[in-house]
Design a protein around this motif. Structure first.
Motif, PDB file in Angstrom:
ATOM      1  N   ARG A 203       8.344  13.845  -3.021  1.00 32.66           N
ATOM      2  CA  ARG A 203       7.173  13.603  -3.989  1.00 32.66           C
ATOM      3  C   ARG A 203       6.410  14.511  -4.453  1.00 32.66           C
ATOM      4  O   ARG A 203       6.097  15.010  -5.745  1.00 32.66           O
ATOM      5  CB  ARG A 203       6.525  12.392  -3.830  1.00 32.66           C
ATOM      6  N   VAL A 204       6.201  15.556  -3.571  1.00 36.80           N
ATOM      7  CA  VAL A 204       5.349  16.645  -3.887  1.00 36.80           C
ATOM      8  C   VAL A 204       5.962  17.606  -4.833  1.00 36.80           C
ATOM      9  O   VAL A 204       5.218  18.116  -5.844  1.00 36.80           O
ATOM     10  CB  VAL A 204       4.896  17.414  -2.646  1.00 36.80           C
ATOM     11  N   PHE A 205       7.179  17.855  -4.727  1.00 42.60           N
ATOM     12  CA  PHE A 205       7.669  18.453  -5.872  1.00 42.60           C
ATOM     13  C   PHE A 205       7.960  18.099  -7.010  1.00 42.60           C
ATOM     14  O   PHE A 205       7.985  18.964  -8.084  1.00 42.60           O
ATOM     15  CB  PHE A 205       9.238  19.256  -5.078  1.00 42.60           C
ATOM     16  N   VAL A 206       8.441  16.911  -7.143  1.00 43.80           N
ATOM     17  CA  VAL A 206       8.439  16.107  -8.211  1.00 43.80           C
ATOM     18  C   VAL A 206       7.293  16.142  -9.081  1.00 43.80           C
ATOM     19  O   VAL A 206       6.976  16.408 -10.248  1.00 43.80           O
ATOM     20  CB  VAL A 206       8.951  14.699  -8.038  1.00 43.80           C
TER      21      VAL A 206
ATOM     22  N   LEU B 119       0.772  -1.088  -0.125  1.00 45.00           N
ATOM     23  CA  LEU B 119      -0.080  -0.012   0.042  1.00 45.00           C
ATOM     24  C   LEU B 119       0.810   1.454   0.099  1.00 45.00           C
ATOM     25  O   LEU B 119       0.624   2.013  -0.705  1.00 45.00           O
ATOM     26  CB  LEU B 119      -0.859   0.122   1.209  1.00 45.00           C
ATOM     27  N   GLU B 120       1.872   1.382   0.692  1.00 43.53           N
ATOM     28  CA  GLU B 120       2.790   2.518   0.797  1.00 43.53           C
ATOM     29  C   GLU B 120       3.616   2.555  -0.600  1.00 43.53           C
ATOM     30  O   GLU B 120       3.619   3.818  -1.114  1.00 43.53           O
ATOM     31  CB  GLU B 120       3.957   2.184   1.819  1.00 43.53           C
ATOM     32  N   LEU B 121       3.995   1.707  -1.199  1.00 44.87           N
ATOM     33  CA  LEU B 121       4.561   1.744  -2.408  1.00 44.87           C
ATOM     34  C   LEU B 121       3.716   2.063  -3.458  1.00 44.87           C
ATOM     35  O   LEU B 121       3.879   2.917  -4.359  1.00 44.87           O
ATOM     36  CB  LEU B 121       5.071   0.243  -2.950  1.00 44.87           C
ATOM     37  N   GLU B 122       2.326   1.715  -3.497  1.00 42.83           N
ATOM     38  CA  GLU B 122       1.251   2.212  -4.355  1.00 42.83           C
ATOM     39  C   GLU B 122       1.050   3.637  -3.933  1.00 42.83           C
ATOM     40  O   GLU B 122       0.811   4.293  -5.031  1.00 42.83           O
ATOM     41  CB  GLU B 122      -0.128   1.543  -4.078  1.00 42.83           C
ATOM     42  N   MET B 123       1.280   4.204  -2.819  1.00 42.86           N
ATOM     43  CA  MET B 123       0.870   5.552  -2.503  1.00 42.86           C
ATOM     44  C   MET B 123       2.044   6.336  -3.118  1.00 42.86           C
ATOM     45  O   MET B 123       1.791   7.556  -3.643  1.00 42.86           O
ATOM     46  CB  MET B 123       0.719   5.751  -1.179  1.00 42.86           C
ATOM     47  N   PHE B 124       3.187   5.512  -3.115  1.00 42.92           N
ATOM     48  CA  PHE B 124       4.480   6.450  -3.519  1.00 42.92           C
ATOM     49  C   PHE B 124       4.397   6.614  -5.202  1.00 42.92           C
ATOM     50  O   PHE B 124       4.611   7.566  -5.639  1.00 42.92           O
ATOM     51  CB  PHE B 124       5.675   5.685  -3.052  1.00 42.92           C
ATOM     52  N   TYR B 125       4.121   5.537  -5.629  1.00 47.27           N
ATOM     53  CA  TYR B 125       3.751   5.691  -7.231  1.00 47.27           C
ATOM     54  C   TYR B 125       2.662   6.506  -7.473  1.00 47.27           C
ATOM     55  O   TYR B 125       2.948   7.309  -8.532  1.00 47.27           O
ATOM     56  CB  TYR B 125       3.533   4.039  -7.630  1.00 47.27           C
ATOM     57  N   GLY B 126       1.401   6.477  -6.897  1.00 50.42           N
ATOM     58  CA  GLY B 126       0.327   7.291  -7.248  1.00 50.42           C
ATOM     59  C   GLY B 126       0.442   8.426  -6.861  1.00 50.42           C
ATOM     60  O   GLY B 126      -0.265   9.273  -7.616  1.00 50.42           O
ATOM     61  N   SER B 127       1.090   8.961  -5.879  1.00 42.46           N
ATOM     62  CA  SER B 127       1.076  10.286  -5.408  1.00 42.46           C
ATOM     63  C   SER B 127       1.667  11.375  -6.437  1.00 42.46           C
ATOM     64  O   SER B 127       1.085  12.280  -6.280  1.00 42.46           O
ATOM     65  CB  SER B 127       1.944  10.420  -4.158  1.00 42.46           C
ATOM     66  N   ILE B 128       2.683  11.065  -7.253  1.00 44.39           N
ATOM     67  CA  ILE B 128       3.177  11.935  -8.190  1.00 44.39           C
ATOM     68  C   ILE B 128       2.033  12.484  -9.166  1.00 44.39           C
ATOM     69  O   ILE B 128       2.117  13.728  -9.508  1.00 44.39           O
ATOM     70  CB  ILE B 128       4.456  11.126  -9.132  1.00 44.39           C
ATOM     71  N   ASN B 129       1.280  11.707  -9.381  1.00 46.72           N
ATOM     72  CA  ASN B 129       0.037  12.042 -10.427  1.00 46.72           C
ATOM     73  C   ASN B 129      -0.962  12.971  -9.555  1.00 46.72           C
ATOM     74  O   ASN B 129      -1.557  13.844  -9.984  1.00 46.72           O
ATOM     75  CB  ASN B 129      -0.841  10.815 -10.895  1.00 46.72           C
ATOM     76  N   LEU B 130      -1.099  12.751  -8.330  1.00 46.60           N
ATOM     77  CA  LEU B 130      -1.801  13.550  -7.543  1.00 46.60           C
ATOM     78  C   LEU B 130      -1.451  14.877  -7.481  1.00 46.60           C
ATOM     79  O   LEU B 130      -2.223  15.943  -7.620  1.00 46.60           O
ATOM     80  CB  LEU B 130      -1.995  13.010  -6.172  1.00 46.60           C
ATOM     81  N   PHE B 131      -0.124  15.042  -7.238  1.00 42.68           N
ATOM     82  CA  PHE B 131       0.518  16.470  -7.104  1.00 42.68           C
ATOM     83  C   PHE B 131       0.733  17.017  -8.468  1.00 42.68           C
ATOM     84  O   PHE B 131       0.713  18.300  -8.727  1.00 42.68           O
ATOM     85  CB  PHE B 131       1.887  16.264  -6.471  1.00 42.68           C
ATOM     86  N   ALA B 132       0.820  16.209  -9.416  1.00 40.45           N
ATOM     87  CA  ALA B 132       1.007  16.668 -10.924  1.00 40.45           C
ATOM     88  C   ALA B 132      -0.310  17.227 -11.244  1.00 40.45           C
ATOM     89  O   ALA B 132      -0.465  18.204 -12.002  1.00 40.45           O
ATOM     90  CB  ALA B 132       1.328  15.437 -11.671  1.00 40.45           C
TER      91      ALA B 132
END
Length: 601
Positions: free
Chosen positions: A198-201, A138-151
């Motif tokens: 991840r937010v800034f990326v 779940l944490e890995l999924e959130m790491f992958y998916g969060s970039i799109n959320l911030f994008a």
């Protein structure tokens, strides 16, 4: 019109007057089977002859069957003149794309490498990061998916900087955000710090995705726009290949070091982008003209089209397109998007719909989890051969994007998208069948993945950015592309954040079958709603969509602008011409008295 003699102007005025008589007082639109601008004339050179004498009994007619009345005459090419002939008209030979255009397009496309590198490096660094920090799925999924959320946030704010400060400064802003995020990620000692990076990326990625196709579309002539805009997608896949390749350089290191070096290498490309935006690239001429800097915009256009090309008609078309939208909508910007006319509503539906459709077929979710898919098929993610397979898949994807870019300008947007979606559906069905049951073949899985990536890259990959970049009118283009990018990232977030969970719930076979069904739905959407935009100038799109939807507000505004233009041409053609009188031609006795008096005497 400055180089056209009086006879040519008179010929055009007479020709236009006769066309008005043929159209009558209530001209029909494409919604009725006709085009308001059927008899539009070129400002420079001989009349552009388009044949609209449709034959209902002629089965070999090349009429566009997508339009509402395919058995009637209809608009086949752009009539107005950003370029007038770069799509095969008669005003002048096809335009040769200058080296400057290629250079600027390459520089802009490099910005997309940042997202590509992030996708590629996370594919190979993700498992190492998970083992080093003891992350759950779940944490890995959130790491992958969060970039799109911030994008998503980054894409929605892109319009502000691109409209206020210009396209070039926005490139630098995107690169700075990406550099800051990469530094934080690569030095993180906890999961919470990792997510801050991840937010800034994500913000930098959102900026880049909205900005790259926008800039390239605004500097590209219509005849090469399809190919040049797809360079952003090519660069994204170059970034993916570089990200995969980082495992060859740092893969032998311990887990706690390898993923940090892989992430840190991502600082190189954004630094290069800042230099290119500051020293090499030119500002978008359309943005300059929209801000009243017509002379500077004309200078950039002259560099794009060459010194022997008259860019005044292009400047005029950009100004007229802005005026047309003001007359029709009485407002521009967010109001035009929140309360759209029929033409703008269709633009939004097509532009946002195709951007969402790109993620509906599962591309980024599959790319993020390629290693896990191959592991499920029986391969070892730590085996160097697996890294070679990933690089090979990235190269296949890259090759077919290049092919797709060529086909968009030669065959059109719609046929290429049809072929792409049919191939994607077949590949997903093959994957579903392969994972059905308790055993699967690694060879079939690799072949099906290569087939999927090849057909996706042929059409849906670059097409989902090409179509939004070219259909929106200048007054709303930055905001509308930001909205399309936001929707694309939202769907990508949903897909990549739920991929493992859904695949575990319904099995890999069921998940790939679900994606195949989604691909067929996207195919139906393209067939029924996406019009052919090959060859149309950017300034012609609003009229084109108005004719498709029967939007009278834009059509009446266009008619008013055309009448004013024709009146100006007629006034110039009929104005009396006076030859200057030279003093030596007048007899001396008729010259006035030259007696001088006053203080000067």
């Amino acid at each position: 019109i400055r180089d056209v003699d009086t006879a040519t102007l008179e010929k055009q005025v007479v020709s236009t007057d006769s066309c008005k008589m043929k159209r009558g007082p209530n001209p029909k639109t494409i919604a009725d089977g006709y085009s308001l601008s059927d008899e539009r004339k070129a400002v420079i050179g001989p009349d552009v002859d388009f044949n609209y004498d449709g034959d209902k009994n002629n089965e070999t007619s090349d009429a566009d069957p997508h339009l509402l009345n395919p058995d009637e005459p209809k608009l086949m090419q752009s009539h107005e003149g950003e370029h007038r002939s770069d799509f095969g008209g008669t005003a002048r030979p096809n335009i040769k794309i200058s080296s400057r255009v290629y250079l600027w397009a390459i520089c802009a496309a490099l910005n997309s490498c940042n997202l590509g590198y992030d996708i590629g490096v996370n594919t190979v660094a993700g498992p190492r990061l998970q083992r080093d920090m003891n992350l759950s799925d779940l944490e890995l999924e959130m790491f992958y998916g969060s970039i799109n959320l911030f994008a998503m946030v980054g894409s929605l704010t892109t319009y502000f900087t691109t409209e206020r400060f210009g396209r070039l400064k926005s490139f630098s802003i995107a690169a700075v955000l990406f550099i800051l995020g990469v530094i934080i990620q690569s030095s993180a000692s906890s999961y919470s710090v990792l997510m801050i990076g991840r937010v800034f990326v994500g913000l930098g990625v959102g900026y880049g995705l909205a900005l790259d196709p926008l800039y390239i579309a605004e500097i590209a002539p219509a005849s090469a726009r399809g190919e040049l805009v797809t360079w952003a997608e090519i660069a994204l896949n170059v970034g993916i290949t570089l990200g995969f390749s980082s495992s060859l350089v740092f893969g032998a290191l311990d887990d706690d070091q390898s993923w940090r070096y892989m992430f840190a290498t991502g600082c190189i490309l954004p630094v290069l982008v800042i230099f290119l935006a500051s020293c090499v690239m030119a500002e978008s001429p359309r943005w300059l003209i929209s801000k009243g800097e017509e002379e500077e915009g004309a200078r950039v256009l002259q560099k794009i089209y060459g010194d022997d090309y008259d860019v005044d008609p292009i400047v005029m078309d950009v100004k007229e397109s802005l005026e047309r939208e003001k007359l029709a909508c009485k407002n521009t910007g967010w109001d035009a998007l929140l309360f759209p006319s029929p033409a703008f509503r269709r633009m939004l539906f097509v532009g946002v719909g195709i951007a969402v459709s790109q993620q509906v077929v599962g591309i980024e979710a599959i790319q993020y989890y390629l290693e896990k898919i191959l592991e499920t098929a029986g391969l070892d993610s730590r085996d160097p051969k697996t890294a070679g397979i990933l690089i090979g898949l990235a190269v296949v994807k890259l090759i077919f994007i290049i092919v797709g870019g060529k086909l968009f300008d030669r065959r059109g947007r719609r046929p290429v998208l049809f072929v792409s979606l049919c191939g994607v559906t077949a590949a997903l069905l093959m994957l579903s069948i392969n994972f059905f049951g308790n055993s699967s073949s690694s060879g079939i899985a690799i072949f099906a993945l290569a087939l999927y990536l090849a057909f996706f890259s042929l059409g849906m990959g670059p097409g989902a950015w090409l179509i939004p970049a070219e259909i929106f009118s200048l007054s709303v283009r930055a905001k509308a592309i930001s909205l399309a990018t936001f929707s694309n990232r939202l769907m990508s977030t949903i897909m990549s954040s739920t991929f493992l969970s859904v695949a575990s719930a319904i099995t890999w076979a069921g998940f790939f079958f679900l994606l195949a069904v989604a691909s067929l739905i996207v195919l139906a959407f393209v067939y029924y709603f996406v019009p052919e935009t090959k060859g149309h100038s950017l300034e012609d799109m609003s009229v084109y969509f108005a004719e498709i939807t029967g939007d009278r507000s834009l059509l009446d505004a266009e008619a008013r602008i055309v009448r004013e233009r024709e009146a100006a041409i007629h006034a110039q053609a009929t104005a009396p011409r006076f030859e200057p009188i030279k003093a030596r031609d007048i007899p001396r006795e008729q010259l006035p008295d030259a007696t001088v008096s006053g203080t000067m005497a």
